[in-house]
Design a protein around this motif. Structure first.
Motif: not given
Length: 240
Positions: A42-47, A86-94, A102-104
């Protein structure tokens, strides 16, 4: 002394997501190959973990190809709705960013070294079938072992629940080559209250573990000698 055999091997390519069951893998100096090798910060560099975002347990990550010591195969992420990316895709992260608020950002490590932090307190976590069955009987409902996020589940030769606590301070040999020291019990937290299928919460499970088992379930292992392990491997308690 023969104490049991491996019945399940589970690695977690992405920290706090559901893991990948495999029949065979390499035990590295940090634990199972690829275990917690990818994570979200996250923004605080925490897992980002189930503690902050319980629904993370409804996402699954598996490696897309065979093990390699050059680089990890890219993880495939399955979302709670069943979509795969895929891990590199944006959809799941968004999606996780929106749902967690949280911004990740992604982080990953090299196959030869996954550091402490991504890996929690020790290299491997082991639970036994007899202890799971005893807890389920006492709780009055089935206990999904994924609540405890073990790397190894073993079928005990003698079905004595919680006998693994007696192995602390001793050494286990797994299969032909792998040796691990049993370093201590696993202290439990709210993560075991989260159903790995639905993400719903059952806090009474943690209350039972706290009251009847000193808040301990499973044991931590430190890798002494690396090598290949597979489902069905015998486990021996040895003197070193």
């Amino acid at each position: 002394m023969h104490v049991g055999m491996i019945s399940e091997i589970t690695r977690h390519p992405v920290k706090s997501m559901r893991g990948q069951r495999v029949n065979e893998t390499k035990v590295m100096n940090y634990g199972l190959y690829g275990d917690r090798s990818h994570a979200l910060l996250d923004e605080n560099e925490s897992f980002l973990t189930i503690t902050q975002f319980p629904d993370m347990v409804t996402y699954t990550a598996v490696f897309s190809g065979p093990d390699s010591l050059e680089s990890f195969p890219e993880p495939i992420v399955t979302t709670m709705s069943g979509g795969t990316s895929n891990w590199s895709d944006e959809e799941w992260l968004e999606e996780i960013e929106e749902r967690s608020g949280k911004k990740l950002k992604r982080i990953s490590y090299h196959p030869e070294h996954v550091p402490v932090g991504a890996i929690e307190e020790a290299n491997l976590l082991l639970v036994t079938d007899a202890s799971l069955n005893a807890l389920a009987e006492a709780w009055g409902r089935e206990v999904d072992d994924r609540r405890f996020r073990p790397n190894l589940q073993i079928a005990l030769t003698n079905q004595e629940a919680f006998v693994e606590q007696e192995w602390i301070g001793k050494t286990l040999q797994i299969g032909e080559n792998v040796k691990v020291d049993v370093t201590g019990p696993c202290e439990r937290c709210m993560i075991i209250t989260v159903d790995p299928e639905s993400g719903s919460r059952q806090p009474d499970l943690l209350k039972r573990v706290v009251k009847h088992h000193r808040n301990q379930f499973g044991i931590y292992l430190r890798v002494v000698e690396t090598g290949i392990i597979k489902v069905g491997d015998d486990i021996h308690l040895i003197d070193c």
